[in-house]
Motif scaffolding. Structure first.
Motif, mmCIF file in Angstrom:
data_model
loop_
_atom_site.group_PDB
_atom_site.id
_atom_site.type_symbol
_atom_site.label_atom_id
_atom_site.label_comp_id
_atom_site.label_asym_id
_atom_site.label_seq_id
_atom_site.Cartn_x
_atom_site.Cartn_y
_atom_site.Cartn_z
ATOM 1 N N LEU A 1 73.197 -41.777 58.282
ATOM 2 C CA LEU A 1 74.556 -42.229 58.531
ATOM 3 C C LEU A 1 75.487 -41.527 57.555
ATOM 4 C CD1 LEU A 1 76.716 -44.212 59.719
ATOM 5 C CD2 LEU A 1 76.072 -45.792 57.886
ATOM 6 N N VAL B 1 80.441 -42.143 61.093
ATOM 7 C CA VAL B 1 81.234 -43.353 61.307
ATOM 8 C C VAL B 1 82.452 -43.287 60.399
ATOM 9 C CG1 VAL B 1 81.304 -45.860 61.012
ATOM 10 C CG2 VAL B 1 79.290 -44.784 62.030
ATOM 11 N N ILE C 1 71.780 -43.051 53.996
ATOM 12 C CA ILE C 1 73.217 -43.311 54.148
ATOM 13 C C ILE C 1 73.972 -42.454 53.150
ATOM 14 C CG2 ILE C 1 75.062 -45.024 54.037
ATOM 15 C CD1 ILE C 1 71.681 -46.480 54.202
ATOM 16 N N ARG D 1 74.651 -39.393 62.354
ATOM 17 C CA ARG D 1 75.818 -39.872 63.085
ATOM 18 C C ARG D 1 76.958 -40.076 62.086
ATOM 19 N NH1 ARG D 1 74.289 -46.145 64.585
ATOM 20 N NH2 ARG D 1 72.370 -45.143 65.287
ATOM 21 N N ARG E 1 65.499 -44.278 56.383
ATOM 22 C CA ARG E 1 66.840 -43.899 56.799
ATOM 23 C C ARG E 1 67.679 -43.588 55.567
ATOM 24 N NH1 ARG E 1 68.720 -46.245 62.420
ATOM 25 N NH2 ARG E 1 66.699 -46.631 63.374
ATOM 26 N N ASP F 1 75.051 -52.149 60.487
ATOM 27 C CA ASP F 1 74.892 -51.762 61.890
ATOM 28 C C ASP F 1 73.923 -50.589 62.034
ATOM 29 O OD1 ASP F 1 76.730 -53.721 62.498
ATOM 30 O OD2 ASP F 1 78.424 -52.336 62.741
ATOM 31 N N PHE F 2 74.003 -49.638 61.126
ATOM 32 C CA PHE F 2 73.132 -48.473 61.177
ATOM 33 C C PHE F 2 71.680 -48.862 60.912
ATOM 34 C CE2 PHE F 2 71.137 -45.028 58.600
ATOM 35 C CZ PHE F 2 70.950 -44.099 59.625
#
Length: 253
Positions: free
Chosen positions: A203, A229, A128, A227, A126, A250-251
C-alpha cells in the motif's frame, strides 16, 4: 484492554537502547515513524494504533535511535551506513518474527527504512509505505542536505524560510541535534531499479498535496504489486487524518 499501550526496550546496533511500544493483540504489525517524530506522534496520538488494534492487530511501534524514548548516542560510530535497517532486522529477530508472519509499514523515513529492510531480507506478508514517493527513495542526499542545513542554522531560521517548519518541529520534539546530524548521514538511497524485488502486496498511501518525497502514484506504479490510496493533507498534516489509519486497516483486512 486491547488499546492499552505498553513500552519496553531492546538493544539495537552497538547495544543502543531502543524503545518499543505495543498496542493490541493479534497479527503483528510493525510500524516505523518518520524523521524527528516518534511512535507516540505518528501512530498513537491521532488514533491510528488504536484503530488497528481494534481491527485485530498487535501494533508494534519502535522509536528509532535518536528519536522518542530511544537513546541518542553522540558517537558517530553508532551511526554506520543503514543503521536503521540494521536496527529493524535486530527488532525482527528480537520479536521472533518469521517470514510472512507479520506486516510492516512506515511513514516517510519509516517508509525508507521499511523498504530497505525488505531489500535486506525482511519478509513481511504485506508492506505499507506512507508519505513516500518514487523520487524520495532515490533522492535522500538532497533531502538530507535540507535538514542538515536546518540543524546548522537552528535557532536563527525566521518565519518564511523553507526550513522554518523543520526547525519548529525539531524544537517541539526536543530533537538531539548532534545525534540527528549523525543519523542523517547514515541513510542510503534506494534506486528505482531495486523496487522490482519488492513483490509482496504494498500500500502506497499519501496526502493529496504531499510532494515532500516526490510522487506517490509513481512509486505505486514502480512496485510490482502495489496500490495507491490518496488521503487528505500535506506531509505534516496527513499524519493527523483518520484516513491514514483507516486506509491501513482496509488494506490489511
Amino acid at each position: 484492554m486491547s488499546e492499552e499501550l505498553t513500552t519496553e526496550f531492546y538493544r539495537g546496533w552497538a547495544g543502543t537502547r531502543l524503545a518499543l511500544h505495543r498496542m493490541g493483540s493479534g497479527r503483528p504489525l510493525v510500524l516505523i515513524h518518520g524523521l524527528f517524530s516518534s511512535a507516540a506522534i505518528n501512530w498513537v496520538k491521532y488514533g491510528h494504533a488504536a484503530r488497528l488494534a481494534a481491527a485485530g492487530f498487535e501494533v508494534i511501534m519502535p522509536d528509532l535511535r535518536a528519536h522518542g524514548m530511544s537513546e541518542a548516542p553522540h558517537d558517530a560510530t553508532a551511526y554506520p551506513e543503514d543503521v536503521l535497517v540494521t536496527d529493524a532486522l535486530m527488532l525482527a529477530r528480537h520479536l521472533g518474527l518469521e517470514a510472512g508472519g507479520f506486516d510492516l509499514g512506515g511513514f516517510s523515513l519509516g517508509s525508507r527504512t521499511a523498504t530497505r529492510a525488505v531489500l535486506a531480507g525482511l519478509e513481511p506478508r504485506r508492506l505499507i509505505l506512507a508519505g513516500m514517493g518514487l523520487e524520495g527513495l532515490a533522492g535522500w542526499t538532497k533531502r538530507s542536505a535540507f535538514f542538515l542545513d536546518a540543524i546548522a542554522r537552528y535557532g536563527t531560521i525566521k518565519h518564511g524560510d523553507p526550513a522554518y517548519v523543520a526547525q519548529q518541529f525539531m524544537k517541539a520534539q526536543k530533537v538531539d541535534l548532534i545525534a540527528a546530524g549523525h543519523l542523517l548521514g547514515s541513510v542510503d538511497d534506494t534506486p528505482p531499479e531495486q523496487l522490482g524485488d519488492i513483490t509482496m502486496p504494498t500500500l502506497v498511501i499519501c496526502g493529496d498535496v504531499d510532494q515532500d518525497n516526490g510522487s506517490a502514484p509513481r512509486l505505486a506504479q514502480a512496485l510490482p504489486n502495489a496500490r495507491y490510496v490518496e488521503i487528505p493533507g500535506n506531509h505534516m498534516s496527513s499524519v493527523t487524518q483518520k484516513e491514514l489509519g483507516q486506509g491501513i486497516v482496509d488494506f490489511l483486512a
